[in-house]
Design an enzyme around this catalytic site. Structure first.
Site, PDB file in Angstrom:
ATOM      1  N   ASP A 255      44.519  12.954  19.241  1.00  0.00           N
ATOM      2  CA  ASP A 255      45.325  11.942  18.572  1.00  0.00           C
ATOM      3  C   ASP A 255      45.207  12.048  17.058  1.00  0.00           C
ATOM      4  OD1 ASP A 255      46.769   9.251  18.535  1.00  0.00           O
ATOM      5  OD2 ASP A 255      44.885   8.727  17.532  1.00  0.00           O
ATOM      6  N   GLU A 290      48.475  15.876  17.722  1.00  0.00           N
ATOM      7  CA  GLU A 290      49.442  15.070  16.995  1.00  0.00           C
ATOM      8  C   GLU A 290      49.043  15.187  15.529  1.00  0.00           C
ATOM      9  OE1 GLU A 290      50.964  10.428  16.615  1.00  0.00           O
ATOM     10  OE2 GLU A 290      48.906  10.867  17.204  1.00  0.00           O
ATOM     11  N   ASP A 310      59.487  15.612  14.224  1.00  0.00           N
ATOM     12  CA  ASP A 310      60.719  15.912  13.493  1.00  0.00           C
ATOM     13  C   ASP A 310      61.916  16.003  14.435  1.00  0.00           C
ATOM     14  OD1 ASP A 310      59.575  15.923  11.015  1.00  0.00           O
ATOM     15  OD2 ASP A 310      59.519  18.092  10.792  1.00  0.00           O
ATOM     16  N   LEU A 311      61.736  16.674  15.555  1.00  0.00           N
ATOM     17  CA  LEU A 311      62.840  16.796  16.506  1.00  0.00           C
ATOM     18  C   LEU A 311      63.190  15.433  17.089  1.00  0.00           C
ATOM     19  CD1 LEU A 311      64.906  18.331  18.091  1.00  0.00           C
ATOM     20  CD2 LEU A 311      63.116  19.042  19.702  1.00  0.00           C
ATOM     21  N   HIS A 312      62.175  14.657  17.449  1.00  0.00           N
ATOM     22  CA  HIS A 312      62.450  13.314  17.961  1.00  0.00           C
ATOM     23  C   HIS A 312      63.271  12.507  16.965  1.00  0.00           C
ATOM     24  CE1 HIS A 312      61.673   8.982  17.932  1.00  0.00           C
ATOM     25  NE2 HIS A 312      61.862   9.080  19.245  1.00  0.00           N
ATOM     26  N   HIS A 378      54.850   7.170  23.930  1.00  0.00           N
ATOM     27  CA  HIS A 378      54.257   5.825  23.795  1.00  0.00           C
ATOM     28  C   HIS A 378      54.408   5.286  22.383  1.00  0.00           C
ATOM     29  CE1 HIS A 378      50.737   7.984  22.117  1.00  0.00           C
ATOM     30  NE2 HIS A 378      50.491   6.837  21.514  1.00  0.00           N
ATOM     31  N   GLN A 380      56.825   6.153  19.976  1.00  0.00           N
ATOM     32  CA  GLN A 380      58.198   5.926  19.552  1.00  0.00           C
ATOM     33  C   GLN A 380      58.863   4.798  20.326  1.00  0.00           C
ATOM     34  OE1 GLN A 380      58.977   7.225  16.845  1.00  0.00           O
ATOM     35  NE2 GLN A 380      57.380   8.789  16.748  1.00  0.00           N
ATOM     36  N   VAL A 381      58.335   4.461  21.491  1.00  0.00           N
ATOM     37  CA  VAL A 381      58.812   3.287  22.225  1.00  0.00           C
ATOM     38  C   VAL A 381      57.949   2.072  21.882  1.00  0.00           C
ATOM     39  CG1 VAL A 381      59.208   2.277  24.504  1.00  0.00           C
ATOM     40  CG2 VAL A 381      59.732   4.698  24.107  1.00  0.00           C
ATOM     41  N   GLY A 382      56.636   2.236  22.044  1.00  0.00           N
ATOM     42  CA  GLY A 382      55.734   1.102  21.910  1.00  0.00           C
ATOM     43  C   GLY A 382      55.621   0.547  20.512  1.00  0.00           C
TER      44      GLY A 382
END
Length: 583
Positions: A255, A290, A310-312, A378, A380-382
């Site tokens: 992480d 990460e 970056d792609l996300h 987790h 990018q959503v959370g």
């Protein structure tokens, strides 16, 4: 590697040991009884042989009388403030497992507590056949190290060798790993070496765990490079090897390594990787990171891959139109999306306006498989205020096109739990810290969103779910009954089909594949081509609601056409068109 941390079960009982250089005397309590003072050596280690065996519970007693758990505890049946349990060494697996080559990997990130209604290791085992049938070949489990309370994302862990008791016992976690292997699924574990959680970490009371000279978002940095660092470094290295050896994990995801502060000549990341490389070569091991700083040097030398934020970001802004925060550097920049697809990093040494400094370095020499591609995870959503999934608000056709882009991309794809059927469940931020921390966590969470226009109003911010409330955690649990209902069943069938296409047509090309060439066409579409031996994989991507002129017909055989596709010199809206041609 000789184990130095944690209890060692011996023929005559158990050898208890604790590195506590700040204390002259450490006591030991076993099953509630005083076992006497431990023997201290000049290097700060305290040891005591005792007839206790597996199942016994013990605590160390500090000079002021405070009773604390073992920082290398293998299990905490009563939580992070309770006694530690002596655990018998886990037996070797019953069946042989040779692992998965990295190019075959389709990752699936899951959180044990919300993956099933029960939220346990054993319950997760029951859902593994679903993942195998889906086409998943590796799961990435969010951190399981013991944390305060009974619910947490896992990043507040304080006892890194002990699986969280709310998920089950050590034997249950080992059973989950073995069951996955029996189905041909590799298992990676998310581990955290950049900080410890805010509650239940007693180590600083008796050992130099932190270095105040370095600051991180969580406070002083873990001490990898000051006086006393050698044992702290050994603690982290031994922990990494512990998960790989004792539990049979096939890899680790480290992480936020950009927050690991280490100015020593041999960075702790290099030391962990070197130690893992010395393990017996019984199966491929996959270490991934990460890293917000986008440092390709780690990927050339020590680590298999990096999460590709970056792609996300490029895909997310194209699908949603969001342009605040770090998304501002990707909005309207199809060139950055093309580069992220083709080469990995969108920023390769250029200044990133949002952070106000240069970011990244050239990475064209790396294989596409050095990057993990995703549309959800987790974070990018959370880290959205309400934990909403991208499919909860965006045009379904847009989401489908972006998903087709990253799932067939030669980077390693990753799904986030429930994504494959379009789950209605959010994934919200939740924790179960003590009463003295709850107000700070709740208020801090809501204050984070003050800078976003949608939450400028205090009343709107007050509507953000309370992360300390049990209801926030329960709302994030997947509803598996949805799989049998439309439109979820149709969505699941689509994911199965596209992952089968990846397995059959894309994976065979990956070993010889180099970085791609990406461009934005005159009409605004993204075009990328990747070479692989005598073949070329190509993508035409139109992430807009309007069709775009594209005079030339795509060359080669169609691998997958999502959306209206190409026809009569036009590329339809929300189209991802994949082709394979001979070079």
């Amino acid at each position: 590697m000789t184990r130095r941390f944690g209890p060692a079960v011996t023929p005559g009982g158990t050898l208890f040991r604790l590195w506590a250089p700040k204390a002259e005397v450490i006591g030991l309590e076993v099953d509630g009884a005083d076992a006497g003072p431990m023997t201290r050596t000049a290097d700060g280690w305290h040891r005591l042989q005792h007839p206790a065996g597996p199942g016994s519970r013990y605590r160390f007693v500090l000079p002021d009388g405070l009773k604390v758990p073992d920082p290398a505890s293998r299990f905490q049946p009563e939580g992070v403030h309770g006694p530690s349990e002596v655990v018998a060494p886990l037996p070797p697996p019953a069946t042989a497992w040779c692992g998965r080559p990295w190019e075959e990997v389709v990752l699936y990130e899951l959180h044990v507590g919300t993956f099933t209604p029960e939220g346990t290791f054993r319950a997760a085992m029951g859902r593994l056949p679903h993942l195998a049938d889906l086409g998943v070949t590796a799961i990435e489990i969010m951190p399981v190290a013991a944390f305060p309370g009974d619910r947490n994302w896992g990043y507040d862990g304080v006892l890194p060798f002990a699986p969280a008791a709310s998920y089950g016992r050590p034997e249950d976690l080992r059973a989950l790993v073995d069951a996955a292997h029996d189905l041909g699924i590799a298992v990676l574990l998310d581990v955290v070496y950049n900080h410890f959680g805010p509650e239940g970490n007693y180590l600083p009371l008796y050992a130099p765990l932190f270095n105040e000279a370095h600051e991180t978002p969580w406070g002083a940095a873990v001490n990898f490079d000051a006086e006393g660092r050698d044992e702290v470094r050994a603690f982290a290295v031994e922990n990494a090897l512990f998960w790989l050896e004792d539990y049979g994990f096939d890899g680790l995801r480290l992480d936020a390594v950009h927050e690991i502060r280490d100015d020593s000549p041999n960075h702790i990341l290099a030391e962990i990787a070197a130690a893992a490389a010395r393990l017996p070569a019984t199966r491929p091991l996959h270490l991934i990171v990460e890293n917000e700083d986008n440092e390709p040097a780690w990927l050339r030398r020590d680590y298999r891959a990096q999460w590709n934020d970056d792609l996300h970001h490029g895909l997310h802004v194209a699908v949603t139109g969001e342009d605040e925060g770090y998304y501002s550097d990707y909005a309207g920049r199809s060139d950055r999306l093309a580069r992220a697809l083709a080469e990995g990093f969108a920023f390769q040494g250029e200044t990133m306006p949002y952070r106000g400094s240069a970011r990244g370095a050239p990475c064209r020499d790396l294989s596409p498989t050095a990057f993990v591609a995703f549309l959800q995870n987790h974070d990018q959503v959370g880290n959205r205020a309400f934990g909403d999934r991208i499919a909860h608000g965006a045009d379904p056709a847009a989401v489908r096109a972006a998903t087709a882009a990253f799932l067939l991309c030669p980077q390693i794809p990753m799904l986030f739990q429930g994504e494959e059927w379009g789950t209605s469940a959010p994934f919200q931020f939740f924790c179960d810290l003590g009463d003295d921390l709850k107000d700070a966590v709740r208020d801090g969470r809501r204050a984070e969103f003050r800078r976003f226009s949608a939450f400028a109003d205090p009343e709107r911010r007050a509507a953000i779910p309370d992360p300390t409330a049990r209801e926030t955690f329960l709302a994030s649990k997947l509803d598996w009954a949805e799989l049998q209902r439309p439109p979820h069943a149709e969505t699941l069938a689509w994911y199965r089909g596209i992952l089968a296409a990846r397995r059959e047509r894309v994976v065979p090309l990956l070993q010889d594949m180099g970085a791609g060439d990406g461009e934005v066409t005159e009409s605004g579409a993204v075009a990328v081509t990747w070479p692989s031996g005598q073949s070329r994989l190509s993508l035409l991507l139109n992430l807009s609601a309007q069709d775009r002129p594209h005079p030339a017909a795509p060359a080669g055989d169609v691998l997958w056409s999502e959306g209206p596709g190409w026809s009569e010199g036009r590329l339809g809206p929300w189209t991802a068109l994949w082709n394979i041609a001979r070079a």
